[in-house]
Design an enzyme around this catalytic site. Structure first.
Site, PDB file in Angstrom:
ATOM      1  N   HIS A 200       0.972  -0.974  -0.100  1.00 53.64           N
ATOM      2  CA  HIS A 200      -0.092   0.226   0.441  1.00 53.64           C
ATOM      3  C   HIS A 200       1.007   1.244  -0.257  1.00 53.64           C
ATOM      4  CE1 HIS A 200      -3.323   2.757   0.654  1.00 53.64           C
ATOM      5  NE2 HIS A 200      -3.005   3.419   2.170  1.00 53.64           N
TER       6      HIS A 200
ATOM      7  N   GLU B 171       0.239   5.982  12.006  1.00 50.30           N
ATOM      8  CA  GLU B 171      -1.051   5.421  12.870  1.00 50.30           C
ATOM      9  C   GLU B 171      -1.272   4.017  12.538  1.00 50.30           C
ATOM     10  OE1 GLU B 171      -5.397   5.520   9.634  1.00 50.30           O
ATOM     11  OE2 GLU B 171      -3.753   7.811  10.051  1.00 50.30           O
ATOM     12  N   ASP B 172      -0.370   2.968  12.601  1.00 54.12           N
ATOM     13  CA  ASP B 172      -0.426   1.714  12.119  1.00 54.12           C
ATOM     14  C   ASP B 172       0.260   1.082  12.629  1.00 54.12           C
ATOM     15  OD1 ASP B 172      -2.712   2.212  10.977  1.00 54.12           O
ATOM     16  OD2 ASP B 172      -1.936   1.398   8.655  1.00 54.12           O
TER      17      ASP B 172
ATOM     18  N   HIS C 186       3.294   7.225   5.011  1.00 50.11           N
ATOM     19  CA  HIS C 186       1.695   7.928   5.633  1.00 50.11           C
ATOM     20  C   HIS C 186       0.695   7.013   6.758  1.00 50.11           C
ATOM     21  CE1 HIS C 186       0.219   5.711   2.505  1.00 50.11           C
ATOM     22  NE2 HIS C 186      -0.863   5.454   3.240  1.00 50.11           N
TER      23      HIS C 186
ATOM     24  N   ASP D  39      -3.868   7.435  -1.502  1.00 47.15           N
ATOM     25  CA  ASP D  39      -3.744   7.524  -0.568  1.00 47.15           C
ATOM     26  C   ASP D  39      -4.939   6.037  -0.874  1.00 47.15           C
ATOM     27  OD1 ASP D  39      -4.174   5.494   1.837  1.00 47.15           O
ATOM     28  OD2 ASP D  39      -5.256   7.026   2.429  1.00 47.15           O
TER      29      ASP D  39
END
Length: 179
Positions: free
Chosen positions: A33, A61-62, A57, A122
């Site tokens: 991704h 967050e992940d 990006h 994205d």
């Protein structure tokens, strides 16, 4: 690729590989991704800061333990600022999807135009094929992204048009409109 972009790509690979996570519907290694997003961004700009941010990006967050401060230390304030613009402020554990979507959209509305270009890339990767891969999720996700698109007008115009077309196509596949 520039040194900055190479370092960002390697950092993203290591960070995402460390989680063992895969893409939700395809079960591909997660790194496909950010790589797709970075390639899309690189197709419309040569700005290495923006391309590096595309690779990075999703890491804050992940990936547990990766912070924006770490991104700033490794890649500088400009890249870290874009990554911060791209990091959703809501947490999945909050449980209120509608509130989270609104909060994330408001956050994105304030983003640097370069971050909006990354967000468009994205969306291209996340939306393409969603109606076939996960139709019931697409029924929820497409309208959310259609609303988000309203705050991304400062992103790259070619990518903006691509996202508009993808949303129309995916909605048509669900029987909600014409492509």
């Amino acid at each position: 690729m520039s040194d900055l972009v190479n370092r960002a790509a390697e950092f993203a690979r290591k960070a995402h590989d460390s989680t063992g996570k895969t893409r939700k519907f395809t079960h591909d290694p997660y790194i496909v991704h950010p790589e797709a997003v970075a390639k899309t961004v690189a197709s419309v700009t040569t700005d290495e800061t923006t391309i590096a941010a595309a690779w990075l990006h999703d890491v804050v967050e992940d990936v547990e333990g990766v912070t924006n401060e770490q991104i700033k230390k490794e890649f500088g304030q400009d890249v870290a600022g874009l990554v911060e613009n791209l990091t959703n402020p809501s947490k999945k554990s909050d449980g209120d999807r509608e509130k989270a979507v609104r909060e994330n959209r408001e956050h994105t509305a304030q983003a640097d135009p370069r971050a909006k270009t990354v967000k468009l890339a994205d969306l291209i990767d996340n939306l393409t094929g969603i109606a076939k891969i996960a139709p019931s999720f697409a029924e929820i996700y497409l309208p959310e992204k259609e609303l988000q698109l309203q705050v991304l007008t400062e992103g790259h115009p070619e990518l903006f048009e691509q996202v508009e077309q993808i949303i129309r196509t995916e909605k048509a596949l669900l029987g909600e409109g014409n492509p």
